[in-house]
Design a protein around this motif. Structure first.
Motif, short mmCIF file in Angstrom:
data_model
loop_
_atom_site.label_atom_id
_atom_site.label_comp_id
_atom_site.label_asym_id
_atom_site.label_seq_id
_atom_site.Cartn_x
_atom_site.Cartn_y
_atom_site.Cartn_z
N MET A 147 0.84 -1.19 0.00
CA MET A 147 0.00 0.00 0.00
C MET A 147 0.88 1.25 0.00
SD MET A 147 -2.95 -1.04 2.78
CE MET A 147 -3.84 0.48 2.55
N ILE A 148 0.36 2.32 -0.60
CA ILE A 148 1.06 3.60 -0.61
C ILE A 148 0.54 4.47 0.54
CG2 ILE A 148 1.48 5.71 -1.91
CD1 ILE A 148 2.96 3.33 -3.02
N PHE A 149 1.45 4.93 1.37
CA PHE A 149 1.12 5.88 2.43
C PHE A 149 1.69 7.24 2.02
CE2 PHE A 149 0.23 2.04 4.39
CZ PHE A 149 -0.05 2.11 5.74
N ARG A 150 0.90 8.28 2.11
CA ARG A 150 1.43 9.59 1.75
C ARG A 150 0.85 10.68 2.64
NH1 ARG A 150 -1.95 12.33 -2.03
NH2 ARG A 150 -3.62 11.03 -2.88
N VAL A 151 1.42 11.85 2.50
CA VAL A 151 1.02 12.99 3.31
C VAL A 151 -0.42 13.38 2.98
CG1 VAL A 151 1.48 15.44 3.75
CG2 VAL A 151 3.38 13.83 3.50
N ASN A 152 -1.17 13.75 4.00
CA ASN A 152 -2.54 14.19 3.80
C ASN A 152 -2.56 15.58 3.18
OD1 ASN A 152 -5.27 14.63 3.87
ND2 ASN A 152 -5.44 14.75 6.09
N ASP A 153 -3.02 15.68 1.91
CA ASP A 153 -3.06 16.96 1.22
C ASP A 153 -4.49 17.41 0.96
OD1 ASP A 153 -3.77 15.05 -0.61
OD2 ASP A 153 -2.36 15.67 -2.18
N SER A 154 -5.45 16.91 1.72
CA SER A 154 -6.84 17.29 1.53
C SER A 154 -7.11 18.66 2.15
CB SER A 154 -7.77 16.25 2.16
OG SER A 154 -7.96 16.52 3.54
N PRO A 155 -8.21 19.32 1.76
CA PRO A 155 -8.55 20.62 2.36
C PRO A 155 -8.79 20.56 3.87
CG PRO A 155 -9.76 20.28 0.32
CD PRO A 155 -9.11 18.99 0.64
N PHE A 156 -9.08 19.37 4.41
CA PHE A 156 -9.34 19.23 5.85
C PHE A 156 -8.10 18.82 6.63
CE2 PHE A 156 -14.12 18.14 5.13
CZ PHE A 156 -14.32 19.43 4.69
N ALA A 157 -6.94 18.82 6.00
CA ALA A 157 -5.72 18.38 6.67
C ALA A 157 -5.42 19.27 7.88
CB ALA A 157 -4.54 18.42 5.70
N GLY A 158 -5.00 18.65 8.97
CA GLY A 158 -4.61 19.39 10.16
C GLY A 158 -5.72 19.72 11.12
N ARG A 159 -6.94 19.28 10.83
CA ARG A 159 -8.05 19.62 11.72
C ARG A 159 -8.06 18.81 13.01
NH1 ARG A 159 -13.60 21.07 8.44
NH2 ARG A 159 -12.73 22.70 7.09
N SER A 160 -7.54 17.58 12.96
CA SER A 160 -7.62 16.75 14.17
C SER A 160 -6.31 16.08 14.53
CB SER A 160 -8.71 15.67 13.99
OG SER A 160 -8.42 14.84 12.87
N GLY A 161 -5.35 15.99 13.60
CA GLY A 161 -4.09 15.33 13.89
C GLY A 161 -2.98 16.31 14.24
N ARG A 162 -1.93 15.79 14.86
CA ARG A 162 -0.78 16.62 15.25
C ARG A 162 0.45 16.35 14.38
NH1 ARG A 162 1.48 15.78 19.88
NH2 ARG A 162 0.56 13.73 20.35
N PHE A 163 0.53 15.15 13.78
CA PHE A 163 1.70 14.78 12.98
C PHE A 163 1.28 14.70 11.52
CE2 PHE A 163 2.23 12.77 17.20
CZ PHE A 163 3.29 13.53 17.65
#
Length: 289
Positions: free
Chosen positions: A1-17
């Motif tokens: 599976m490919i894991f990548r950085v969250n680049d959605s418009p909602f990124a950063g709303r609930s996570g810290r890393f």
């Protein structure tokens, strides 16, 4: 599976890393502690290829990342192939199924479509039967949920790695398309009421969506861009029956394993500490292309 950085418009709303450096450090630390996990760099500095012993093991890692307050994007699972004497080989599974005999036909048909070959069937005439199949590993992606539905939750499904065989050709995956939000906004009950006949929706009124987010499963094979944020136009005119209460079907909810099984090519899953969101790999809708 490919894991990548969250680049959605909602990124950063609930996570810290959120950054690639933080994700990379966490994944390589996991590969040191768990020899069954292999992490590899890709052409993009924001994406990593993870290999493990089945999608379930990777799903466990994804759940751990969620609980550690990471936000990531994961793609659909793919099998690892090898080449011998110029031939492409793929992993196969030995599957043992115990189920009520009235569901034998439905299960046999589904596994047959996924290139499964029945090797043995035992029916003692006591209402249940045992089936044994040999099937490509990729043919089982997304099937476990279907199996529980087809057997009404009464079947028992077990699979174990059975070796390598020549590539079996194309295997049909999910046959339905996706309902994709064509704009950002807040979901309205008015829009759901008029669109729920198109398929099964994954969102409820007041949920926030963004362009390119998959908000439902289309009843047809094609993807469909829809406006799930449409509001009812207000007028001063009133007529009998025009303001009836909307009848809204509850949204379909997924656990992590079901969400991974739902994915197909061109789709990915946004994983955050408080939500799963399906989305297209390319967020812009066709009307903006």
């Amino acid at each position: 599976m490919i894991f990548r950085v969250n680049d959605s418009p909602f990124a950063g709303r609930s996570g810290r890393f959120l950054t690639s450096r933080q994700i990379r450090s966490r994944l390589f630390q996991e590969s040191l502690n768990n020899p069954a996990i292999v992490v590899a760099e890709t052409d993009s500095s924001d994406a990593f290829r993870l290999s493990g012993r089945g999608s379930l093991q990777l799903a466990i890692l994804i759940e751990q990342l969620r609980r550690d307050s990471f936000e990531i994007i994961v793609g659909p699972p793919e099998v690892i192939t090898r080449s011998e004497n110029g031939k492409k080989l793929e992993p196969v599974e030995n599957v043992v199924i115990d189920l009520p005999e009235e569901y034998i036909g439905a299960v046999t048909q589904k596994l047959g479509e996924r290139k499964g070959k029945m090797t043995q069937m035992v029916n003692h005439g006591k209402g249940r039967a045992r089936l044994e199949f040999r099937i490509p590993s990729r043919g089982l992606f997304g099937y476990r949920t279907e199996f529980m539905t087809d057997t009404r939750g009464t079947g028992i499904f077990t699979a174990i790695f059975g070796g390598w065989e020549p590539w079996a050709g194309d295997i049909p995956g999910r046959t339905t398309g996706a309902l994709v939000a064509d704009r950002a906004g807040r979901v309205t009950g008015y829009a759901i009421e008029h669109l729920q006949d198109r398929g099964i929706l994954f969102v409820a009124p007041t949920d926030n969506v963004y362009e390119g987010m998959i908000i439902g499963e289309n009843s047809r094979e094609q993807n469909m861009d829809i406006n799930i944020t449409k509001e009812k136009k207000l007028t001063n005119m009133r007529a009998a029956g025009s303001d009836n209460t909307a009848h809204i079907v509850p949204p379909r909810l997924f656990n992590l394993e079901q969400a991974i099984d739902f994915l197909k090519e061109g789709e990915c899953l946004e994983v955050t500490p408080d939500a799963f969101r399906f989305r297209k790999t390319e967020l812009k809708s066709r009307k903006h292309a």
